[in-house]
Design a protein around this motif. Structure first.
Motif, PDB file in Angstrom:
ATOM      1  N   ARG A  83      10.377   8.354   4.804  1.00 30.63           N
ATOM      2  CA  ARG A  83      10.966   9.466   4.020  1.00 30.63           C
ATOM      3  C   ARG A  83      10.287  10.801   4.320  1.00 30.63           C
ATOM      4  NH1 ARG A  83      10.556   5.488  -0.241  1.00 30.63           N
ATOM      5  NH2 ARG A  83       8.622   6.464  -0.904  1.00 30.63           N
ATOM      6  N   GLY A  84       9.266  10.772   5.188  1.00 31.98           N
ATOM      7  CA  GLY A  84       8.533  12.003   5.519  1.00 31.98           C
ATOM      8  C   GLY A  84       7.578  12.425   4.413  1.00 31.98           C
ATOM      9  N   GLU A  85       7.111  11.444   3.578  1.00 32.11           N
ATOM     10  CA  GLU A  85       6.231  11.786   2.444  1.00 32.11           C
ATOM     11  C   GLU A  85       4.818  11.269   2.687  1.00 32.11           C
ATOM     12  OE1 GLU A  85       7.877   9.714  -0.877  1.00 32.11           O
ATOM     13  OE2 GLU A  85       9.771  10.809  -0.816  1.00 32.11           O
ATOM     14  N   ARG A  86       3.829  11.969   2.116  1.00 27.20           N
ATOM     15  CA  ARG A  86       2.492  11.414   2.056  1.00 27.20           C
ATOM     16  C   ARG A  86       2.379  10.451   0.872  1.00 27.20           C
ATOM     17  NH1 ARG A  86      -0.752  17.046   0.644  1.00 27.20           N
ATOM     18  NH2 ARG A  86      -0.399  17.511   2.837  1.00 27.20           N
ATOM     19  N   LEU A  87       1.391   9.578   0.928  1.00 20.51           N
ATOM     20  CA  LEU A  87       1.210   8.633  -0.179  1.00 20.51           C
ATOM     21  C   LEU A  87      -0.113   8.917  -0.883  1.00 20.51           C
ATOM     22  CD1 LEU A  87       2.048   6.024  -1.730  1.00 20.51           C
ATOM     23  CD2 LEU A  87       0.669   4.754  -0.065  1.00 20.51           C
ATOM     24  N   PRO A  88      -0.053   9.409  -2.151  1.00 23.17           N
ATOM     25  CA  PRO A  88      -1.303   9.603  -2.897  1.00 23.17           C
ATOM     26  C   PRO A  88      -2.036   8.270  -3.054  1.00 23.17           C
ATOM     27  CG  PRO A  88       0.539  10.674  -4.006  1.00 23.17           C
ATOM     28  CD  PRO A  88       1.127   9.813  -2.926  1.00 23.17           C
ATOM     29  N   ILE A  89      -3.361   8.317  -2.960  1.00 16.08           N
ATOM     30  CA  ILE A  89      -4.162   7.098  -3.061  1.00 16.08           C
ATOM     31  C   ILE A  89      -5.529   7.469  -3.627  1.00 16.08           C
ATOM     32  CG2 ILE A  89      -5.039   7.292  -0.683  1.00 16.08           C
ATOM     33  CD1 ILE A  89      -4.812   4.214  -0.459  1.00 16.08           C
ATOM     34  N   THR A  90      -6.092   6.606  -4.454  1.00  8.89           N
ATOM     35  CA  THR A  90      -7.478   6.800  -4.912  1.00  8.89           C
ATOM     36  C   THR A  90      -8.244   5.516  -4.654  1.00  8.89           C
ATOM     37  OG1 THR A  90      -6.839   8.394  -6.615  1.00  8.89           O
ATOM     38  CG2 THR A  90      -8.969   7.301  -6.896  1.00  8.89           C
ATOM     39  N   PHE A  91      -9.428   5.659  -4.083  1.00  9.17           N
ATOM     40  CA  PHE A  91     -10.308   4.509  -3.859  1.00  9.17           C
ATOM     41  C   PHE A  91     -11.414   4.535  -4.915  1.00  9.17           C
ATOM     42  CE2 PHE A  91      -8.545   5.489   0.307  1.00  9.17           C
ATOM     43  CZ  PHE A  91      -8.286   4.241   0.864  1.00  9.17           C
ATOM     44  N   THR A  92     -11.779   3.340  -5.413  1.00 11.94           N
ATOM     45  CA  THR A  92     -13.036   3.238  -6.156  1.00 11.94           C
ATOM     46  C   THR A  92     -14.050   2.577  -5.225  1.00 11.94           C
ATOM     47  OG1 THR A  92     -12.421   1.070  -7.065  1.00 11.94           O
ATOM     48  CG2 THR A  92     -11.993   2.997  -8.456  1.00 11.94           C
ATOM     49  N   VAL A  93     -15.291   2.985  -5.331  1.00 12.58           N
ATOM     50  CA  VAL A  93     -16.370   2.325  -4.578  1.00 12.58           C
ATOM     51  C   VAL A  93     -17.513   2.102  -5.567  1.00 12.58           C
ATOM     52  CG1 VAL A  93     -17.913   2.411  -2.596  1.00 12.58           C
ATOM     53  CG2 VAL A  93     -15.708   3.601  -2.498  1.00 12.58           C
ATOM     54  N   GLY A  94     -17.963   0.850  -5.653  1.00 11.14           N
ATOM     55  CA  GLY A  94     -19.023   0.546  -6.610  1.00 11.14           C
ATOM     56  C   GLY A  94     -18.426  -0.011  -7.882  1.00 11.14           C
TER      57      GLY A  94
END
Ligand SMILES: Cc1cc2nc3c(=O)[nH]c(=O)nc-3n(C[C@H](O)[C@H](O)[C@H](O)COP(=O)(O)O)c2cc1C
Length: 536
Positions: A191-202
């Motif tokens: 669709r030509g879109e970016r995908l928001p993403i959040t990583f947790t570490v720890g």
């Protein structure tokens, strides 16, 4: 499922934080603590060479604290689930079946938002990405859990994907293997879109169970389910994604709309070989948040020969054993035990013990397990008298109860794990089942009976050998026990006296009978076992 916004007072934000769990592991003597400064290049060899979890107190030039391998043994996972090692499988399904609420807390009350770095201040190069395996493509942060929302459906997805350092604002990630994230991301790219993403570490090891359990529904709720109680979540600062508010650190951002444009890897993988370099998406970091006293986190991942000490192998083993037991309960009457051999990488090799009640149950078990769990490659089925965790017992049964021409089940053209180098690039491969159960229905026959020392127990039940045999046929050692002898030689002599007297016989399994025989000769009751190669 939407998370309610409420005050934090009734949720303990420390209970499931990584630092608290490491303290618990220290109490259990499961942690090797390194108080001295260790350069980032020194971390992985230390982690690989100890069977324990590791706590570095001064890692890298920033002298940060890093915990490693917190999920790298059954004992540690039992501590995470607050149960015993043998009850892990039951506990896994119990928690999965009991949903718990997510409680959204405001940013100001989320420990993981105590420090917030946004915009041009973001600097991934200050975080402890570290060299891991000899031929890796970069330095890595391997203990990341990713949170996304499928823009097409609104479904929340949770997985675990590694991050490789590129520069201040960008990291590589690995979205190559089939996964929900891959499907969601590919649709965004189309669709030509970016995908928001959040990583947790720890994070607590339980969050990795949420990340690696695949569900068609909302996966964020698994965080609370596996904790067994309400979990606090907080909205990311620069996107709409909710993540556990008690994590040590988050990396917020997006996978860009260009798709699979940058090479990532190689990387030491869970089977103990390198995963090849391949094209992957780029993660752009828009915010870093962390606790003021953040404890960083890393994993042991692709170390051949100690794969059973890796976090992912132990997490996968618990899940796979639980799934296998569930399948076996629906297939054979009496499954007794399952044991995943994680030294073989991921979930290649499963050992099963069953009490076989009907001919063919061992093969039913093999077929059902391969049908139900794609990642299995070799299944060994034993009788209930074999402890499937004991290599000596297993090798003994494989050597003495298995004939390759009759007991090997090979299924061809089956879906395999693409990382398995023995597939040599094929998409499908073979599965092998080893039926190591005894010949069915022949219990009690002496040539099929396990041999070992007799444990003699008192008290005497008869005064003489003759009286003992008068009660019925007996094996030699049982006679010794029955007359309360602590010697045994006099029993042999008493039996000889009965023989000379013409009153001693033996049956095909070796029991002595008090029955008439030609004097001086042992009579035979019934027929002895015959060597099939012997002429008639
Ligand atoms: C420690 C760890 C690291 C992992 N790293 C990756 C990875 O880099 N890429 C990947 O595709 N899967 C990786 N996995 C496996 C996925 O997290 C797992 O297949 C998950 O179920 C995928 O979630 P999803 O299908 O909901 O997206 C990793 C698993 C663990 C436990």
């Amino acid at each position: 499922m939407k998370a309610k916004v409420r005050a934090v007072s009734d949720i303990d934000m420390e209970k499931f934080r990584l630092r608290r769990f490491v303290d618990r592991l220290i109490d259990l003597d499961e942690v090797e603590v390194h108080p001295e400064p260790v350069p980032l290049t020194g971390l992985s060899t230390i982690v690989e060479r100890t069977p324990k979890a590791v706590l570095f107190k001064q890692a890298g030039p920033e002298q940060v604290e890093i915990a490693a391998k917190t999920a790298g043994s059954r004992k540690r996972l039992a501590a995470a689930f607050a149960t015993s090692e043998d009850r892990l499988g039951e506990e896994y399904f119990k928690r999965l079946a009991n949903p718990q609420p997510l409680v959204q807390v405001p940013s100001g009350e989320a420990p993981v938002h105590e420090v917030a770095i946004t915009g041009s201040d973001v600097d991934l190069t200050k975080l402890p990405f570290h060299p891991q395996h000899a031929f890796d493509g970069s330095c890595y942060m391997s203990a990341a859990i990713d949170y996304t929302i499928d823009p097409a459906s609104g479904r929340r997805n949770v997985g675990s994907r590694r991050l490789s350092l590129r520069n201040r604002y960008e990291a590589g990630t690995n979205v190559t293997a089939p996964s929900d994230l891959k499907r969601i991301y590919q649709a965004c790219v189309a669709r030509g879109e970016r995908l928001p993403i959040t990583f947790t570490v720890g994070v607590h090891p339980l969050d990795f169970f949420a990340a690696t359990t695949r569900l068609p529904g909302d996966e964020l709720s698994l965080i609370a389910a596996f904790r067994g109680e309400a979990a606090a979540v907080v909205k990311s600062l620069t996107n709409d994604i909710l993540v556990p508010a008690d994590a040590e650190m988050t990396l917020e951002g997006y996978l860009d709309e260009r798709g699979y444009v940058e090479p990532e890897g190689p990387y030491g993988e869970y089977m103990g070989y390198y995963g090849a370099i391949h094209m992957d998406p780029v993660f752009h970091c828009t915010a870093i948040t962390m606790r003021r006293d953040a404890l960083h986190h890393t994993l042991l991942h692709g170390s051949a020969f100690v794969l059973d000490q890796t976090d992912s192998a132990n997490i996968t083993a618990v899940r796979t054993e639980a799934e296998a037991m569930r399948i076996l309960r629906a297939t054979v009457r009496e499954p007794v035990a399952v044991h995943l051999r994680s030294v073989a990488g991921g979930s290649n090799t499963l050992r099963v013990a069953i009490r076989q009640r009907m001919l063919g149950e061992a093969r039913m078990a093999i077929a059902a397990l391969f049908g139900g769990i794609i990642r299995l490659k070799h299944v060994y089925v034993f009788d209930e008298d074999i402890d499937v965790c004991d290599d000596r017992q297993v090798d003994w049964a494989l050597g003495t109860r298995f004939q390759a021409d009759q007991d090997l089940v090979v299924l061809q053209g089956m879906m395999g794990m693409t990382m398995d180098p023995s597939l040599n690039g094929r998409r499908t491969g073979a599965k092998a089942g080893f039926d190591c159960t005894k010949p069915f229905g022949r219990d009690g026959e002496i040539p099929l009976t396990r041999s070992g020392a007799k444990v003699f127990k008192g008290p005497a039940r008869f005064q003489t050998v003759e009286q003992a045999l008068g009660s019925g046929p007996m094996f030699y050692a049982d006679i010794v026990e029955a007359i309360g002898s602590d010697d045994g030689r006099e029993v042999a002599c008493a039996l000889d006296a009965l023989r000379q007297d013409g009153r001693l016989c033996r049956d095909r399994d070796g029991r002595y009978h008090l029955q008439p025989s030609p004097p001086g000769v042992t009579g035979i009751v019934g027929q002895l076992y015959r060597d099939p190669n012997e002429g008639t």
